[in-house]
Design an enzyme around this catalytic site. Structure first.
Site, PDB file in Angstrom:
ATOM      1  NE  ARG A  38       0.777  21.092   3.587  1.00  0.00           N
ATOM      2  CZ  ARG A  38       0.669  21.747   2.451  1.00  0.00           C
ATOM      3  NH1 ARG A  38      -0.304  22.615   2.273  1.00  0.00           N
ATOM      4  NH2 ARG A  38       1.508  21.532   1.453  1.00  0.00           N
ATOM      5  CG  HIS A  45       9.936  24.870  -0.964  1.00  0.00           C
ATOM      6  ND1 HIS A  45       9.924  23.820  -1.848  1.00  0.00           N
ATOM      7  CD2 HIS A  45       8.944  25.701  -1.361  1.00  0.00           C
ATOM      8  CE1 HIS A  45       8.988  24.021  -2.751  1.00  0.00           C
ATOM      9  NE2 HIS A  45       8.367  25.154  -2.479  1.00  0.00           N
ATOM     10  N   GLY A 145      -1.869  24.046  -3.414  1.00  0.00           N
ATOM     11  CA  GLY A 145      -0.935  24.142  -2.291  1.00  0.00           C
ATOM     12  C   GLY A 145      -1.569  23.741  -0.974  1.00  0.00           C
ATOM     13  CB  SER A 147      -1.778  18.981   1.355  1.00  0.00           C
ATOM     14  OG  SER A 147      -1.096  17.810   1.553  1.00  0.00           O
ATOM     15  CG  ASP A 192       2.282  18.078   2.186  1.00  0.00           C
ATOM     16  OD1 ASP A 192       2.598  19.051   2.898  1.00  0.00           O
ATOM     17  OD2 ASP A 192       2.522  18.016   0.978  1.00  0.00           O
ATOM     18  CG  ASN A 235       0.163  18.025 -10.990  1.00  0.00           C
ATOM     19  OD1 ASN A 235       1.071  17.623 -10.266  1.00  0.00           O
ATOM     20  ND2 ASN A 235      -0.756  17.229 -11.490  1.00  0.00           N
ATOM     21  CE  LYS A 236       4.202  18.209  -3.913  1.00  0.00           C
ATOM     22  NZ  LYS A 236       2.755  17.957  -3.766  1.00  0.00           N
TER      23      LYS A 236
HETATM   24  C1  GLA Z   1       4.872  20.092  -0.927  1.00  0.00           C
HETATM   25  C2  GLA Z   1       5.604  18.884  -0.359  1.00  0.00           C
HETATM   26  C3  GLA Z   1       5.967  19.151   1.115  1.00  0.00           C
HETATM   27  C4  GLA Z   1       6.718  20.451   1.261  1.00  0.00           C
HETATM   28  C5  GLA Z   1       5.980  21.599   0.562  1.00  0.00           C
HETATM   29  C6  GLA Z   1       6.770  22.878   0.544  1.00  0.00           C
HETATM   30  O1  GLA Z   1       3.642  20.253  -0.316  1.00  0.00           O
HETATM   31  O2  GLA Z   1       4.803  17.745  -0.430  1.00  0.00           O
HETATM   32  O3  GLA Z   1       6.694  18.056   1.612  1.00  0.00           O
HETATM   33  O4  GLA Z   1       8.023  20.322   0.792  1.00  0.00           O
HETATM   34  O5  GLA Z   1       5.652  21.271  -0.769  1.00  0.00           O
HETATM   35  O6  GLA Z   1       6.974  23.333   1.829  1.00  0.00           O
END
Ligand code: GLA
Length: 461
Positions: A38, A45, A145, A147, A192, A235-236
């Site tokens: 997506r 956030h 970013g 997803s 996401d 990589n979060k």
């Molecule tokens: C990631 C998280 C989402 C959202 C975004 C920031 O993609 O998985 O849930 O918080 O960051 O908007």
């Protein structure tokens, strides 16, 4: 509504994945699963604070070939991209996702989805699980970013659900996937997974939470969205940055709650606090100014503000990877969240009432640019390369912002149709070429239109 089941229309990719499946598992796949990545147009956030967001699904996706076998209780995974190792494990109710050794492995995202589905089963059904064999093919750029991880988690859950003949409504699957993706260690919201299941071809979605619901957002004629990669990745799940923002928002909510005589231990999200106080977003902004100091809080400050103990803050407010953080910026984060929630509403209303024409596009573009500035300055989740890309984009776009979690990854720009080519050319010339990139541009700067959500495909015979 359950996820749609359609007849597979063969193409090069489905033929390839079928051949790989057959050569590894010595049988034909029983069905296929597609889950899209997506792009979030606005509302960054704020999902984990309980506020609505506005993403749309991409063409790029996770595509699985899946087969079940009567016995064995095994999960077997193979990725067509050979940089990802094969994986095999027992299918039972104690699947472990260990987060100790560095960034998560690709298959651990898959395990999140499987674990999520297995947890819904009664004990006796767990005794009689089939084996599930999967080949994975992914086209969503990773750590960009867009997803890719949620698409993989959601595809895994959908594959498991269909293998076990569970027909869950899309909203339930989306909520389940949002919950089980947290096994990877990040406290994401549900955006996401929601768009992965609820997306509809041709429109973006305004997604709201608790209860999860989505409304179509018809994008005005003449709005073209272009995605560009900053060529920096994040990589979060590999750093504490994402969870740090989640807990900063939580602490902001808890301190404001405490100062307004509410039980802070019961408050997790700024959105819940707003509901309890019965205020509008402007009033929340004013309250933020009254209740929070603009300088960073130490953990000791927080303990004092809440009149509590370190161990209660650890258990009620923090996550394992945020317990050692020394400074928390609460005022700035809350300011971003309330203003971004306002921008999402304005974006949605503008699309809804769009008479078309330049004014509408200008308004949407301005909201997107403001969103980026806020993410850069108040939320501090941008990256110098993203900011550079946003600057360069200004010449030919109506608005550009980072999309997704940030700290790297992609931007999304709103561009008028007559400027699309000029914009793409200028990005190539002024951003990519100085970085030494001379080919493969189609993967790092491309236009995108809203695609459909998750789907199961069965053989057409
Ligand atoms: C990631 C998280 C989402 C959202 C975004 C920031 O993609 O998985 O849930 O918080 O960051 O908007």
């Amino acid at each position: 509504m359950p996820v749609q089941i359609e007849k597979l229309i063969k193409n090069e990719r489905s033929e390839k994945i079928t051949n790989v499946f057959q050569s590894i598992y010595k049988k034909k796949p029983d069905f296929f699963v597609r889950v899209p990545g997506r792009v979030n147009l606005i509302g960054e956030h704020i999902d984990y604070c309980g506020y609505g967001v506005c993403p749309m699904a991409l063409d790029q996706d996770i595509f699985l070939a899946v087969g079940t076998a009567g016995e064995g209780k095994k999960l077997r995974l193979h990725n067509v991209d050979r940089k990802f190792e094969d994986f095999e494990c027992e299918l039972d109710d104690n699947i472990e996702i260990s987060l100790e050794n560095g960034p998560p492995k690709w298959y651990q995202y898959f395990l999140c989805g499987i674990k999520g589905i297995l947890e819904t089963l009664p004990k006796d059904q767990l005794q009689n699980l089939p084996s599930i064999c999967v080949v994975v093919s992914g086209t969503v750029p990773q750590s960009a970013g867009l997803s890719s991880s949620s698409a993989l988690v959601s595809a895994a859950a959908l594959a498991a659900a269909h293998s076990l003949k569970l027909q869950l409504p899309k909203e339930e699957l989306a909520n389940l996937c949002a919950r089980c993706e947290r096994y990877i260690g990040t406290q994401g919201g549900g955006m996401d997974q929601a768009i992965a299941f609820l997306a509809k071809e041709g429109c973006a979605k305004y997604i709201e939470f608790e209860p999860l619901r989505s409304t179509e957002v018809i994008l005005p004629t003449g709005a073209v969205f272009v995605i560009a990669h900053s060529l920096t990745n994040l990589n979060k799940a590999a750093t504490g940055d994402f969870n740090c923002r989640v807990v900063e928002c939580r602490l902001a909510a808890q301190i404001i709650a405490h100062k307004n005589s509410l039980d802070w231990t019961k408050i997790k999200r700024l959105g819940d606090l707003q509901k309890l106080l019965g205020l509008n977003l402007d009033e929340m902004l004013a309250l933020t100014g009254e209740c929070l100091k603009t300088t960073p809080y130490t953990k000791q400050d927080i303990i004092q503000e809440l009149n509590t103990t370190s161990s209660l803050v650890d258990t009620v407010s923090l996550t394992p990877n945020t317990r050692d953080i020394e400074k928390f910026k609460l005022y700035q984060r809350a300011l971003h969240v309330f203003n971004e929630a306002k921008r999402v509403k304005q974006f949605y209303e503008t699309c809804k009432n769009a008479a078309g024409g330049e004014d509408t596009l200008l308004t949407l573009g301005t909201l997107m640019s403001q969103s980026h500035e806020s993410l850069r300055d108040l939320y501090e989740c941008s990256h110098p390369q993203l900011d550079k890309l946003v600057e360069i984009s200004k010449s030919f776009t109506l608005g550009t912002r980072l999309t997704g979690a940030g700290w790297g990854g992609c931007t999304v720009s709103l561009v008028a149709p007559e400027n699309v080519q000029k914009f793409i050319d200028s990005i190539k010339e002024n951003f990519f070429k100085p970085l030494g990139v001379t080919e493969g541009f189609e993967f790092i700067v491309f236009t995108t239109t809203p695609k459909s959500g998750a789907c199961i495909y069965v053989h057409n015979e």
